[in-house]
Design an enzyme around this catalytic site. Structure first.
Site, PDB file in Angstrom:
ATOM      1  N   ILE A 299      19.607  40.185   3.299  1.00 28.24           N
ATOM      2  CA  ILE A 299      18.534  39.950   4.275  1.00 28.24           C
ATOM      3  C   ILE A 299      19.175  39.743   5.649  1.00 28.24           C
ATOM      4  O   ILE A 299      19.915  38.768   5.857  1.00 28.24           O
ATOM      5  CB  ILE A 299      17.712  38.685   3.920  1.00 28.24           C
ATOM      6  CG1 ILE A 299      17.098  38.769   2.509  1.00 28.24           C
ATOM      7  CG2 ILE A 299      16.663  38.392   4.997  1.00 28.24           C
ATOM      8  CD1 ILE A 299      15.794  39.491   2.370  1.00 28.24           C
ATOM      9  N   GLY A 302      22.453  43.702   8.082  1.00 25.74           N
ATOM     10  CA  GLY A 302      22.787  45.060   8.514  1.00 25.74           C
ATOM     11  C   GLY A 302      23.346  45.099   9.924  1.00 25.74           C
ATOM     12  O   GLY A 302      23.071  44.206  10.737  1.00 25.74           O
ATOM     13  N   CYS A 305      20.702  45.013  12.480  1.00 23.13           N
ATOM     14  CA  CYS A 305      19.679  43.970  12.307  1.00 23.13           C
ATOM     15  C   CYS A 305      19.771  42.931  13.407  1.00 23.13           C
ATOM     16  O   CYS A 305      20.865  42.484  13.747  1.00 23.13           O
ATOM     17  CB  CYS A 305      19.875  43.231  10.992  1.00 23.13           C
ATOM     18  SG  CYS A 305      19.716  44.264   9.567  1.00 23.13           S
ATOM     19  N   GLY A 364      24.719  52.092   5.533  1.00 22.80           N
ATOM     20  CA  GLY A 364      23.940  52.729   6.598  1.00 22.80           C
ATOM     21  C   GLY A 364      24.875  53.141   7.722  1.00 22.80           C
ATOM     22  O   GLY A 364      25.121  54.321   7.953  1.00 22.80           O
ATOM     23  N   TYR A 365      25.461  52.142   8.364  1.00 19.79           N
ATOM     24  CA  TYR A 365      26.360  52.366   9.498  1.00 19.79           C
ATOM     25  C   TYR A 365      27.469  53.368   9.159  1.00 19.79           C
ATOM     26  O   TYR A 365      27.756  54.286   9.915  1.00 19.79           O
ATOM     27  CB  TYR A 365      26.965  51.019   9.916  1.00 19.79           C
ATOM     28  CG  TYR A 365      28.074  51.149  10.926  1.00 19.79           C
ATOM     29  CD1 TYR A 365      27.786  51.250  12.281  1.00 19.79           C
ATOM     30  CD2 TYR A 365      29.408  51.187  10.518  1.00 19.79           C
ATOM     31  CE1 TYR A 365      28.804  51.392  13.216  1.00 19.79           C
ATOM     32  CE2 TYR A 365      30.426  51.331  11.435  1.00 19.79           C
ATOM     33  CZ  TYR A 365      30.121  51.435  12.780  1.00 19.79           C
ATOM     34  OH  TYR A 365      31.134  51.587  13.681  1.00 19.79           O
ATOM     35  N   TYR A 388      21.999  56.014  15.743  1.00 18.20           N
ATOM     36  CA  TYR A 388      21.747  55.194  14.547  1.00 18.20           C
ATOM     37  C   TYR A 388      20.790  54.088  14.959  1.00 18.20           C
ATOM     38  O   TYR A 388      21.028  53.413  15.961  1.00 18.20           O
ATOM     39  CB  TYR A 388      23.069  54.606  14.037  1.00 18.20           C
ATOM     40  CG  TYR A 388      22.934  53.738  12.787  1.00 18.20           C
ATOM     41  CD1 TYR A 388      22.133  54.131  11.723  1.00 18.20           C
ATOM     42  CD2 TYR A 388      23.633  52.535  12.671  1.00 18.20           C
ATOM     43  CE1 TYR A 388      22.028  53.351  10.576  1.00 18.20           C
ATOM     44  CE2 TYR A 388      23.535  51.752  11.528  1.00 18.20           C
ATOM     45  CZ  TYR A 388      22.724  52.172  10.482  1.00 18.20           C
ATOM     46  OH  TYR A 388      22.614  51.402   9.351  1.00 18.20           O
ATOM     47  N   ARG A 389      19.707  53.932  14.207  1.00 17.75           N
ATOM     48  CA  ARG A 389      18.748  52.890  14.597  1.00 17.75           C
ATOM     49  C   ARG A 389      18.220  52.144  13.389  1.00 17.75           C
ATOM     50  O   ARG A 389      18.093  52.702  12.293  1.00 17.75           O
ATOM     51  CB  ARG A 389      17.579  53.499  15.369  1.00 17.75           C
ATOM     52  CG  ARG A 389      16.720  54.438  14.550  1.00 17.75           C
ATOM     53  CD  ARG A 389      15.613  55.010  15.413  1.00 17.75           C
ATOM     54  NE  ARG A 389      14.700  55.841  14.662  1.00 17.75           N
ATOM     55  CZ  ARG A 389      13.754  56.568  15.214  1.00 17.75           C
ATOM     56  NH1 ARG A 389      13.598  56.575  16.526  1.00 17.75           N
ATOM     57  NH2 ARG A 389      12.935  57.291  14.467  1.00 17.75           N
ATOM     58  N   GLY A 390      17.913  50.866  13.603  1.00 15.37           N
ATOM     59  CA  GLY A 390      17.299  50.048  12.555  1.00 15.37           C
ATOM     60  C   GLY A 390      15.897  50.562  12.290  1.00 15.37           C
ATOM     61  O   GLY A 390      15.237  51.092  13.187  1.00 15.37           O
ATOM     62  N   MET A 391      15.450  50.400  11.052  1.00 17.05           N
ATOM     63  CA  MET A 391      14.111  50.884  10.722  1.00 17.05           C
ATOM     64  C   MET A 391      13.034  49.965  11.296  1.00 17.05           C
ATOM     65  O   MET A 391      11.857  50.278  11.245  1.00 17.05           O
ATOM     66  CB  MET A 391      13.957  51.025   9.204  1.00 17.05           C
ATOM     67  CG  MET A 391      14.863  52.097   8.626  1.00 17.05           C
ATOM     68  SD  MET A 391      14.772  53.653   9.533  1.00 17.05           S
ATOM     69  CE  MET A 391      13.102  54.092   9.203  1.00 17.05           C
ATOM     70  N   ARG A 405       7.124  48.356   6.302  1.00 14.05           N
ATOM     71  CA  ARG A 405       8.335  47.621   5.945  1.00 14.05           C
ATOM     72  C   ARG A 405       8.466  46.316   6.724  1.00 14.05           C
ATOM     73  O   ARG A 405       8.822  45.296   6.191  1.00 14.05           O
ATOM     74  CB  ARG A 405       9.556  48.491   6.210  1.00 14.05           C
ATOM     75  CG  ARG A 405      10.811  47.796   5.809  1.00 14.05           C
ATOM     76  CD  ARG A 405      12.023  48.670   6.039  1.00 14.05           C
ATOM     77  NE  ARG A 405      13.190  47.817   6.096  1.00 14.05           N
ATOM     78  CZ  ARG A 405      14.053  47.671   5.104  1.00 14.05           C
ATOM     79  NH1 ARG A 405      13.905  48.323   3.997  1.00 14.05           N
ATOM     80  NH2 ARG A 405      15.076  46.867   5.225  1.00 14.05           N
TER      81      ARG A 405
HETATM   82  P1  XMP Z   1      24.431  48.656   7.668  1.00 14.29           P
HETATM   83  O1  XMP Z   1      25.212  47.426   7.999  1.00 14.29           O
HETATM   84  O2  XMP Z   1      25.075  49.472   6.602  1.00 14.29           O
HETATM   85  O3  XMP Z   1      23.047  48.116   7.097  1.00 14.29           O
HETATM   86  O4  XMP Z   1      24.156  49.468   8.889  1.00 14.29           O
HETATM   87  C1  XMP Z   1      22.029  48.975   6.652  1.00 14.29           C
HETATM   88  C2  XMP Z   1      20.892  48.169   6.084  1.00 14.29           C
HETATM   89  O5  XMP Z   1      20.227  47.425   7.121  1.00 14.29           O
HETATM   90  C3  XMP Z   1      18.863  47.204   6.741  1.00 14.29           C
HETATM   91  N1  XMP Z   1      18.007  47.592   7.870  1.00 14.29           N
HETATM   92  C4  XMP Z   1      17.467  46.721   8.712  1.00 14.29           C
HETATM   93  N2  XMP Z   1      17.479  45.381   8.718  1.00 14.29           N
HETATM   94  N3  XMP Z   1      16.237  45.402  10.727  1.00 14.29           N
HETATM   95  C5  XMP Z   1      16.829  44.720   9.720  1.00 14.29           C
HETATM   96  O6  XMP Z   1      16.797  43.481   9.732  1.00 14.29           O
HETATM   97  C6  XMP Z   1      16.189  46.758  10.778  1.00 14.29           C
HETATM   98  O7  XMP Z   1      15.661  47.363  11.707  1.00 14.29           O
HETATM   99  C7  XMP Z   1      16.823  47.439   9.710  1.00 14.29           C
HETATM  100  N4  XMP Z   1      16.965  48.763   9.427  1.00 14.29           N
HETATM  101  C8  XMP Z   1      17.699  48.805   8.289  1.00 14.29           C
HETATM  102  C9  XMP Z   1      18.598  48.038   5.503  1.00 14.29           C
HETATM  103  O8  XMP Z   1      18.609  47.170   4.396  1.00 14.29           O
HETATM  104  C10 XMP Z   1      19.778  48.993   5.502  1.00 14.29           C
HETATM  105  O9  XMP Z   1      20.078  49.489   4.206  1.00 14.29           O
END
Ligand code: XMP
Length: 476
Positions: A299, A302, A305, A364-365, A388-391, A405
């Site tokens: 949680i 990421g 995040c 992800g990264y 690369y962007r957070g969801m 989500r």
């Molecule tokens: P890494 O560190 O590999 O992490 O880039 C990828 C994981 O991050 C989560 N994820 C998010 N978590 N806000 C969050 O708090 C976001 O916008 C977001 N986008 C992805 C997800 O679990 C992913 O696998």
């Protein structure tokens, strides 16, 4: 009371806080077995999955990962049709890349002879209306070409003795590969189960080092992200995916748990619950949902995040994994696999996550910068990057499905950021580095498999972390 809450707050260990203490090893790292489970019924050949994010996992990355024994989780930040299309593309992709190498039924035999010579092959499949009707050999072509170079190759096929007469499909492609490697055939037409030509396998493809992760029908495995509330989408995807991965930021929510219970009753595929980060979340999930086939754990950890900054909530992925593993063991559910998700940047982080009880890691990264990640390559000042962007970043949330989500969008809070990551080249190279690192890590811990790592791994701490990178000047 409140002071006690603060002073009794547990110390939540994260990747940089601990190291694996080397143990007695009896195997060489290359002998280490890194096979594991992604979910209750899906085995992985290497313990790696990709994040379902719209700058990471589309069909291209999922195909490349499955070809090398890992699994892609196709993102859902798109329409159902788009997600279905991506998943289908993976399923329809041959588990060994094939070439469109064949003769058309009406093609003149002199032209086919030329193709065979160019490719250095003895036999070639002949296709009519998309179906394989037989093979022709160089010897036969030479014979017929002498009389009539324009003779349609199809006319030769009927009398041909060229091998094989046996049909190879995607399901028995491994046998076809063996035949090619052992020199019994040199060009095999592979068909779909309904007899349609898919492609040709020659020594060139057979020699490539692939370790495909396939289902019982010989098709590449793929998973799909899903919102537990989106039963309709799950029903559309169900025919093509091997597993559903819950894509909810905070799974430990009564409505999400109830929705997951209903979804699981409706679908016939494995369901991986997530994201969770605590012991209690697992206990609630196990008691609410009839069957959980895996947990996606982490949680706010990421790289993109900002949940901890925006909401104050965060469980370091390493700590979350250990908490979930403990909960599973305590409740007789120790066989349920855990995917460690968020903040894994190096093979060393992956080894620590596995040692803390994970069965696989989600990246992800690390994958965002690869050729196959589903974002365009960008050149800035002579260097290459990929977005690369957070969801839950503003950009991603602008697309409809991110709303599910991260429900906090209704309060207009973004929990992710957008940026660029350095270009890393083909994913096969990145994956190989990770797998080699993980094997070496298991080797240091003295473990021959991930299960053994769980038993044998010991963690150690240092007061201040000094890595070689701290002590020597950076090269770049
Ligand atoms: P890494 O560190 O590999 O992490 O880039 C990828 C994981 O991050 C989560 N994820 C998010 N978590 N806000 C969050 O708090 C976001 O916008 C977001 N986008 C992805 C997800 O679990 C992913 O696998």
């Amino acid at each position: 009371m409140f002071r006690e809450k603060l002073s009794n707050a547990p110390y939540m260990t994260s990747f940089d806080d601990v190291y694996i203490v080397p143990g007695r090893a009896s195997l060489e790292p290359r002998e280490v077995d890194v096979r594991t489970r992604f979910s209750s019924s899906i085995e992985l050949l290497v313990p790696i999955a990709s994040s379902p994010m719209d700058t990471v996992t589309g069909s291209e990355l999922a195909i490349a990962l499955a070809l090398h024994g890992a699994i892609g989780v196709v993102h859902r930040n798109c329409s159902v049709d788009e997600q279905l299309e991506m998943v289908k593309r993976v399923k329809e992709f041959p588990p060994y890349p094939l070439r469109a190498l064949y003769a058309e039924f009406n093609e003149p035999c002199s032209r086919v002879l030329e193709s065979l010579r160019n490719e250095g092959l003895r036999d070639l499949p002949v296709i009519r209306d998309g179906r394989v009707v037989g093979y022709v050999s160089v010897t036969e072509l030479l014979e017929h070409c002498r009389d009539n170079p324009l003779k349609p190759v199809g006319e030769i096929v009927a009398k041909s003795s060229a091998k094989p007469h046996r049909l190879f499909t995607l399901a028995n492609i491994r046998e076809a590969r063996r035949e090619v490697l052992e020199g019994r055939i040199d060009a095999v037409a592979i068909t779909s189960s309904d007899g349609m030509y898919v492609g040709t396998l020659t020594l060139r493809e057979a020699l490539e080092e692939y370790t495909p992760l396939t289902d019982d029908d010989g098709r590449l495995r793929v998973a799909a992200a899903i919102s537990p509330f989106d039963v309709a989408r799950a029903k559309v995807l169900e025919r093509y995916v091997d597993a559903f991965v819950s894509d909810v930021a905070h799974f430990h929510n009564v409505n999400v748990l109830k929705a997951s219970r209903n979804l699981v009753r409706d679908i016939s595929r494995d369901f991986i619950a997530g994201n969770v980060g605590t012991y209690e979340a697992v206990v609630d999930a196990l008691t609410t949902i009839e069957v959980v086939h895996g947990f996606r754990v982490g949680i706010g950890g990421g790289s993109i995040c900002i949940t901890s900054e925006v909401c104050g909530a965060y469980v370091p992925t390493l700590w979350a994994v250990a908490s979930v593993r403990d909960a599973l063991e305590d409740h007789g559910a120790g066989s349920i696999p855990i995917i460690a998700d968020g903040g894994i940047r190096t093979p060393g982080d992956a080894v620590k996550a596995l040692a803390a009880g994970a069965s696989s890691v989600m990246l992800g990264y690390v994958f965002a910068g690869t050729d196959e990640a589903c974002a365009p390559l960008i050149a800035i000042g002579g260097r290459l990057y990929k977005p690369y962007r957070g969801m839950a970043s503003r950009g991603a949330m602008a697309r409809r499905y991110a709303l599910d989500r991260y429900a906090r969008i209704s309060k207009r809070i973004a929990e992710g950021i957008e940026g660029l990551v350095p270009y890393r080249g083909p994913v096969s190279k990145v994956l190989r580095e990770f797998v080699e690192g993980i094997k070496a890590g298991l080797g240091y811990a003295g473990a021959s498999s991930i299960k053994e790592l769980w038993e044998k791994a010991r963690f150690g701490r240092t007061l201040k972390k000094y890595t070689p990178q701290d002590l020597i000047p950076r090269l770049r």
